[in-house]
Design a protein around this motif. Structure first.
Motif, PDB file in Angstrom:
ATOM      1  N   GLU A 297      -6.654  -7.892 -10.974  1.00 23.38           N
ATOM      2  CA  GLU A 297      -5.903  -6.631 -11.093  1.00 23.38           C
ATOM      3  C   GLU A 297      -6.784  -5.445 -10.712  1.00 23.38           C
ATOM      4  OE1 GLU A 297      -5.957  -9.038 -13.666  1.00 23.38           O
ATOM      5  OE2 GLU A 297      -4.148  -9.776 -12.668  1.00 23.38           O
ATOM      6  N   PHE A 298      -8.037  -5.493 -11.127  1.00 27.38           N
ATOM      7  CA  PHE A 298      -8.970  -4.400 -10.827  1.00 27.38           C
ATOM      8  C   PHE A 298      -9.169  -4.278  -9.311  1.00 27.38           C
ATOM      9  CE2 PHE A 298     -13.110  -2.566 -10.022  1.00 27.38           C
ATOM     10  CZ  PHE A 298     -13.178  -1.506 -10.914  1.00 27.38           C
ATOM     11  N   ILE A 299      -9.427  -5.397  -8.650  1.00 26.57           N
ATOM     12  CA  ILE A 299      -9.643  -5.392  -7.188  1.00 26.57           C
ATOM     13  C   ILE A 299      -8.365  -4.945  -6.478  1.00 26.57           C
ATOM     14  CG2 ILE A 299     -10.071  -6.915  -5.186  1.00 26.57           C
ATOM     15  CD1 ILE A 299     -12.615  -6.199  -6.718  1.00 26.57           C
ATOM     16  N   GLU A 300      -7.205  -5.374  -6.996  1.00 23.89           N
ATOM     17  CA  GLU A 300      -5.937  -4.959  -6.370  1.00 23.89           C
ATOM     18  C   GLU A 300      -5.714  -3.458  -6.514  1.00 23.89           C
ATOM     19  OE1 GLU A 300      -3.295  -7.837  -8.061  1.00 23.89           O
ATOM     20  OE2 GLU A 300      -3.250  -9.009  -6.191  1.00 23.89           O
ATOM     21  N   ARG A 301      -6.141  -2.918  -7.656  1.00 25.08           N
ATOM     22  CA  ARG A 301      -5.999  -1.477  -7.870  1.00 25.08           C
ATOM     23  C   ARG A 301      -6.889  -0.699  -6.892  1.00 25.08           C
ATOM     24  NH1 ARG A 301      -6.868  -0.745 -13.837  1.00 25.08           N
ATOM     25  NH2 ARG A 301      -5.697  -2.686 -13.875  1.00 25.08           N
ATOM     26  N   LEU A 302      -8.140  -1.143  -6.750  1.00 31.30           N
ATOM     27  CA  LEU A 302      -9.068  -0.508  -5.787  1.00 31.30           C
ATOM     28  C   LEU A 302      -8.475  -0.543  -4.376  1.00 31.30           C
ATOM     29  CD1 LEU A 302     -12.816  -1.621  -6.174  1.00 31.30           C
ATOM     30  CD2 LEU A 302     -11.943   0.700  -6.176  1.00 31.30           C
ATOM     31  N   LYS A 303      -7.970  -1.714  -4.020  1.00 31.18           N
ATOM     32  CA  LYS A 303      -7.405  -1.915  -2.677  1.00 31.18           C
ATOM     33  C   LYS A 303      -6.202  -0.993  -2.453  1.00 31.18           C
ATOM     34  CE  LYS A 303      -4.652  -5.247  -0.224  1.00 31.18           C
ATOM     35  NZ  LYS A 303      -3.984  -6.559  -0.215  1.00 31.18           N
ATOM     36  N   LYS A 304      -5.325  -0.906  -3.464  1.00 27.90           N
ATOM     37  CA  LYS A 304      -4.119  -0.095  -3.322  1.00 27.90           C
ATOM     38  C   LYS A 304      -4.453   1.392  -3.237  1.00 27.90           C
ATOM     39  CE  LYS A 304       0.575   0.530  -5.099  1.00 27.90           C
ATOM     40  NZ  LYS A 304       0.610   1.923  -4.679  1.00 27.90           N
ATOM     41  N   GLN A 305      -5.395   1.834  -4.069  1.00 34.37           N
ATOM     42  CA  GLN A 305      -5.794   3.251  -4.013  1.00 34.37           C
ATOM     43  C   GLN A 305      -6.274   3.610  -2.607  1.00 34.37           C
ATOM     44  OE1 GLN A 305      -8.814   3.452  -7.045  1.00 34.37           O
ATOM     45  NE2 GLN A 305      -7.335   3.511  -8.722  1.00 34.37           N
ATOM     46  N   ALA A 306      -7.077   2.727  -2.014  1.00 31.04           N
ATOM     47  CA  ALA A 306      -7.618   2.976  -0.678  1.00 31.04           C
ATOM     48  C   ALA A 306      -6.501   2.966   0.363  1.00 31.04           C
ATOM     49  CB  ALA A 306      -8.680   1.935  -0.344  1.00 31.04           C
ATOM     50  N   ALA A 307      -5.622   1.966   0.263  1.00 34.50           N
ATOM     51  CA  ALA A 307      -4.539   1.831   1.252  1.00 34.50           C
ATOM     52  C   ALA A 307      -3.588   3.033   1.175  1.00 34.50           C
ATOM     53  CB  ALA A 307      -3.787   0.524   1.025  1.00 34.50           C
ATOM     54  N   ASP A 308      -3.261   3.478  -0.058  1.00 36.31           N
ATOM     55  CA  ASP A 308      -2.376   4.640  -0.224  1.00 36.31           C
ATOM     56  C   ASP A 308      -2.992   5.888   0.389  1.00 36.31           C
ATOM     57  OD1 ASP A 308      -0.621   3.040  -1.531  1.00 36.31           O
ATOM     58  OD2 ASP A 308      -1.007   3.831  -3.545  1.00 36.31           O
ATOM     59  N   PHE A 309      -4.303   6.048   0.159  1.00 29.01           N
ATOM     60  CA  PHE A 309      -4.986   7.213   0.722  1.00 29.01           C
ATOM     61  C   PHE A 309      -4.963   7.149   2.253  1.00 29.01           C
ATOM     62  CE2 PHE A 309      -8.771   8.985   2.672  1.00 29.01           C
ATOM     63  CZ  PHE A 309      -8.683  10.298   2.268  1.00 29.01           C
ATOM     64  N   ALA A 310      -5.274   5.972   2.798  1.00 23.41           N
ATOM     65  CA  ALA A 310      -5.308   5.806   4.257  1.00 23.41           C
ATOM     66  C   ALA A 310      -3.951   6.127   4.870  1.00 23.41           C
ATOM     67  CB  ALA A 310      -5.741   4.379   4.606  1.00 23.41           C
ATOM     68  N   GLU A 311      -2.899   5.682   4.178  1.00 27.07           N
ATOM     69  CA  GLU A 311      -1.531   5.938   4.641  1.00 27.07           C
ATOM     70  C   GLU A 311      -1.263   7.452   4.726  1.00 27.07           C
ATOM     71  OE1 GLU A 311       1.737   4.892   6.296  1.00 27.07           O
ATOM     72  OE2 GLU A 311       0.307   3.356   5.610  1.00 27.07           O
ATOM     73  N   GLN A 312      -1.644   8.150   3.669  1.00 26.80           N
ATOM     74  CA  GLN A 312      -1.473   9.620   3.625  1.00 26.80           C
ATOM     75  C   GLN A 312      -2.259  10.307   4.741  1.00 26.80           C
ATOM     76  OE1 GLN A 312      -2.024  12.182   0.058  1.00 26.80           O
ATOM     77  NE2 GLN A 312      -2.552  10.237  -0.904  1.00 26.80           N
ATOM     78  N   ALA A 313      -3.522   9.865   4.922  1.00 28.39           N
ATOM     79  CA  ALA A 313      -4.396  10.497   5.917  1.00 28.39           C
ATOM     80  C   ALA A 313      -3.838  10.279   7.320  1.00 28.39           C
ATOM     81  CB  ALA A 313      -5.805   9.922   5.809  1.00 28.39           C
ATOM     82  N   LYS A 314      -3.351   9.074   7.540  1.00 25.74           N
ATOM     83  CA  LYS A 314      -2.803   8.735   8.856  1.00 25.74           C
ATOM     84  C   LYS A 314      -1.569   9.593   9.138  1.00 25.74           C
ATOM     85  CE  LYS A 314      -1.749   4.604  11.470  1.00 25.74           C
ATOM     86  NZ  LYS A 314      -1.613   3.152  11.446  1.00 25.74           N
ATOM     87  N   LYS A 315      -0.715   9.715   8.123  1.00 26.37           N
ATOM     88  CA  LYS A 315       0.511  10.498   8.264  1.00 26.37           C
ATOM     89  C   LYS A 315       0.168  11.961   8.564  1.00 26.37           C
ATOM     90  CE  LYS A 315       3.865   8.722   5.488  1.00 26.37           C
ATOM     91  NZ  LYS A 315       4.401   8.679   4.112  1.00 26.37           N
ATOM     92  N   ALA A 316      -0.807  12.483   7.834  1.00 26.18           N
ATOM     93  CA  ALA A 316      -1.198  13.884   8.008  1.00 26.18           C
ATOM     94  C   ALA A 316      -1.734  14.143   9.414  1.00 26.18           C
ATOM     95  CB  ALA A 316      -2.250  14.266   6.970  1.00 26.18           C
TER      96      ALA A 316
END
Ligand SMILES: [Zn+2]
Length: 325
Positions: A297-316
């Motif tokens: 769960e911890f690794i999945e949380r780290l992964k999701k936080q990074a992926a969500d940020f990347a998604e936002q940055a890409k969109k911007a």
């Protein structure tokens, strides 16, 4: 929330923000050499030295050895990525091929936990794909507590004839740092999540090779001796090194560090936001992080936080978004 992070409440982000906030955490570490170590820039083959006051309360000019920021960041950056991938694989967390192949410095994926914390510069040729991630972890050069003459040593090396295995005459000398030299360092983390903070502290504890040359390991042991935070940086690595050099710090570096942090905390522009861990809190935090078990769960949380940020940055950064404005 993690109980052991309670003393730092208010200084973490729930998710990685697109724009950095003022939330700042500083980790104070004493890096101790455990082998003959070379810290230098490749070009000169000499140690990096600088003239500094002997300590914060002794202005006498002495030479000190410099451990450059880049020499601290590179091995920790690699270790952070390696630990993440190894845990993900071991715990059965699926990673995208680009994350699995993410590596320094020309193949960064810009979506894994390493890329979003340590920063990533794109090598994409296509204009619309050219967006970078700015690092949220900051290193600065660390200065030896001991003067240069006390910790440097010249070591001669011989050339080995590959055919006969015999050593010829001495080829030259390298300048090394001897074991048990101390480099106090302050690492600054901005707008990080609790998971990023925990994973970085584990990385800091686990990284032990800082040598300048690949054939030389350069054993270094990191001891975390202080944590402070606020809406600004409290102390620099140089201030920290000079303050420690003026104290009888070695028998209780945590107490010495707490005293130094209190002094610098009082200079802050927003002292009401400043949090400095006491000796007890610091020791509890270090113990808790060491014992903290990394779960799926911890690794999945780290992964999701990074992926969500990347998604936002890409969109911007996308052209559609720009047209719409
Ligand atoms: Zn990556």
């Amino acid at each position: 929330m993690y109980d052991f992070l309670k003393p730092l409440e208010g200084l973490f982000e729930e998710k990685i923000p697109l724009l950095k906030t003022a939330r700042t955490l500083q980790v104070l570490v004493i890096r101790q050499t455990h082998d003959y170590t070379i810290f230098r820039t490749e070009e000169t083959r000499e140690l990096n030295v600088v003239t500094l006051p002997r300590s914060a309360n002794n202005p006498e000019a002495v030479l000190k050895v410099v451990m450059l920021a880049s020499k601290q960041k590179a091995p920790e950056n690699r270790m952070y990525a390696r630990l993440f991938k190894t845990y993900a694989t071991a715990l059965g967390v699926t990673l995208e091929p680009s994350v699995l192949n993410c590596r320094l410095k020309d193949n960064l994926c810009r979506m894994c936990p390493r890329c979003v914390l340590f920063g990533a510069v794109t090598t994409e040729a296509r204009q619309e794909e050219r967006w970078n991630i700015k690092h949220r972890i900051e290193y600065s050069s660390a200065y030896s507590i001991e003067p240069y003459e006390e910790i440097s040593e010249l070591i001669t090396f011989n050339a080995v004839d590959t055919a006969t295995q015999s050593t010829g005459q001495a080829l030259g000398v390298t300048e090394n740092i001897r074991p048990i030299a101390h480099f106090p360092s302050v690492i600054t983390l901005k707008s990080v999540t609790p998971e990023e903070f925990i994973f970085y502290l584990k990385t800091l504890m686990a990284t032990k090779s800082y040598g300048a040359e690949t054939r030389i390991k350069g054993d270094v042991v990191n001891t975390i001796v202080g944590v402070a935070g606020g809406f600004e940086e409290i102390i620099t690595s140089l201030e920290y090194s000079l303050e420690l050099a003026g104290k009888d710090w070695s028998s209780d570096p945590v107490t010495a560090t707490e005293q130094i942090l209190k002094k610098y905390g009082s200079f802050a522009s927003m002292p009401d936001q400043v949090k400095i861990l006491s000796k007890k809190e610091l020791e509890e935090l270090v113990k808790a992080v060491r014992e903290f078990k990394i779960t799926k769960e911890f690794i999945e949380r780290l992964k999701k936080q990074a992926a969500d940020f990347a998604e936002q940055a890409k969109k911007a950064a996308s052209p559609e978004r720009k047209k719409g404005r």
